[in-house]
Scaffold this motif. Structure first.
Motif, PDB file in Angstrom:
ATOM      1  N   LEU A   1       0.796  -1.227   0.000  1.00 18.93           N
ATOM      2  CA  LEU A   1       0.000   0.000   0.000  1.00 18.93           C
ATOM      3  C   LEU A   1       0.828   1.276   0.000  1.00 18.93           C
ATOM      4  CD1 LEU A   1      -2.823  -0.857   2.585  1.00 18.93           C
ATOM      5  CD2 LEU A   1      -2.767  -1.255   0.131  1.00 18.93           C
ATOM      6  N   VAL A   2       2.093   1.202   0.398  1.00 21.30           N
ATOM      7  CA  VAL A   2       2.875   2.415   0.653  1.00 21.30           C
ATOM      8  C   VAL A   2       3.051   3.284  -0.585  1.00 21.30           C
ATOM      9  CG1 VAL A   2       5.158   1.378   0.279  1.00 21.30           C
ATOM     10  CG2 VAL A   2       4.908   3.286   1.882  1.00 21.30           C
ATOM     11  N   SER A   3       3.021   2.703  -1.777  1.00 14.26           N
ATOM     12  CA  SER A   3       3.244   3.479  -3.003  1.00 14.26           C
ATOM     13  C   SER A   3       1.944   4.004  -3.617  1.00 14.26           C
ATOM     14  CB  SER A   3       3.979   2.623  -4.036  1.00 14.26           C
ATOM     15  OG  SER A   3       3.178   1.509  -4.404  1.00 14.26           O
ATOM     16  N   ASN A   4       0.819   3.827  -2.886  1.00 12.98           N
ATOM     17  CA  ASN A   4      -0.487   4.265  -3.392  1.00 12.98           C
ATOM     18  C   ASN A   4      -0.793   3.698  -4.782  1.00 12.98           C
ATOM     19  OD1 ASN A   4      -1.004   5.867  -1.098  1.00 12.98           O
ATOM     20  ND2 ASN A   4       0.187   7.544  -1.965  1.00 12.98           N
ATOM     21  N   PRO A   5      -0.799   2.379  -4.927  1.00 15.12           N
ATOM     22  CA  PRO A   5      -1.028   1.776  -6.244  1.00 15.12           C
ATOM     23  C   PRO A   5      -2.447   2.043  -6.740  1.00 15.12           C
ATOM     24  CG  PRO A   5      -1.132   0.103  -4.542  1.00 15.12           C
ATOM     25  CD  PRO A   5      -0.653   1.354  -3.872  1.00 15.12           C
ATOM     26  N   GLU A   6      -2.628   1.989  -8.043  1.00 11.41           N
ATOM     27  CA  GLU A   6      -3.952   2.194  -8.637  1.00 11.41           C
ATOM     28  C   GLU A   6      -4.832   0.954  -8.490  1.00 11.41           C
ATOM     29  OE1 GLU A   6      -3.532   4.283 -12.610  1.00 11.41           O
ATOM     30  OE2 GLU A   6      -1.438   4.094 -11.984  1.00 11.41           O
TER      31      GLU A   6
END
Length: 233
Positions: free
Chosen positions: A164-169
């Motif tokens: 979740l840390v990279s704010n995935p689409e």
């Protein structure tokens, strides 16, 4: 090919998949047609061997499309290059039942790996983001622990934080709550649901966990490689 932003981020059409060759060739998916809207939380259910994980890995650019079409974030995967696969994977977050943590790295360092796949990361901003997401998952006091000093459920929450840390689409999760108690499992799924509502993140979860079904927007059931039910909640 440019992405069409109003298009559903995940679409499959006439999708078939096989394992093995010659007389040993077995069909694993049969004519799977799906359209998953942006921001939704979809659960894939079905008995072992029904094709759930195969479908998830095809959507996630982890297997080559053999027959049919998969559109991911506006891009056709059938015939796509490895470079295109790599580029699209960077826009996804993966959560697997086997947490796949690096045993020599702390919880924070493992989460930071979820940012490093995207290239250069500002060290302070990256660490702040990692600590924030670990805190949301109840791991503030375990940030500097190695995986060997964490419980199975804590390791799984670190793996969720890394995804979740990279704010995935799009988030693709295979049995993400299997190692978690009821409260922790619901907290993780609620986080995924909130990301859909606030950021438009699209989540697909493969699970056998009945405790989280009521939190889904949609439940799709597969049997023997075919979709047998598709229910909106």
């Amino acid at each position: 090919m440019p992405e069409v932003l109003d298009e559903a981020p995940i679409k499959t059409s006439g999708l078939n998949h096989y394992f093995g060759t010659g007389d040993a060739r077995i069909q694993a998916l049969f004519n799977v047609n799906l359209e998953i809207p942006r921001g939704s939380l979809t659960i894939l259910m079905g008995p072992s061997g029904s094709g759930k994980t195969t479908l998830l890995t095809l959507i996630g650019c982890l297997r080559v499309i053999e027959e049919g079409s998969v559109h991911l974030l506006g891009h056709e995967l059938n015939g796509a290059s490895e470079a295109a696969f790599v580029s699209l994977r960077r826009r996804l977050g993966f959560i697997f039942q086997a947490h796949n943590l690096h045993e020599s790295l702390t919880a924070t360092q493992n989460v930071l790996m979820g940012l490093q796949v995207h290239g250069t990361v500002d060290p302070k901003k990256g660490r702040d983001a990692a600590l924030h997401i670990l805190g949301l998952l109840g791991l503030s006091d375990r940030c500097d622990y190695l995986p060997g000093n964490l419980s199975g459920g804590q390791k799984q929450r670190v793996a969720v934080a890394r995804a979740l840390v990279s704010n995935p689409e799009i988030i693709l999760a295979d049995e993400p709550t299997a190692a978690l108690d009821r409260e922790s499992g619901r907290k993780v799924v609620q986080m995924l649901k909130t990301l859909g509502q606030v950021r438009g993140t699209t989540t697909v979860i493969v699970t056998h966990d009945p405790r989280i079904l009521e939190m889904a927007d949609r439940i799709i059931t597969l049997e023997d490689g075919r979709i047998v039910s598709d229910d909106l909640q």
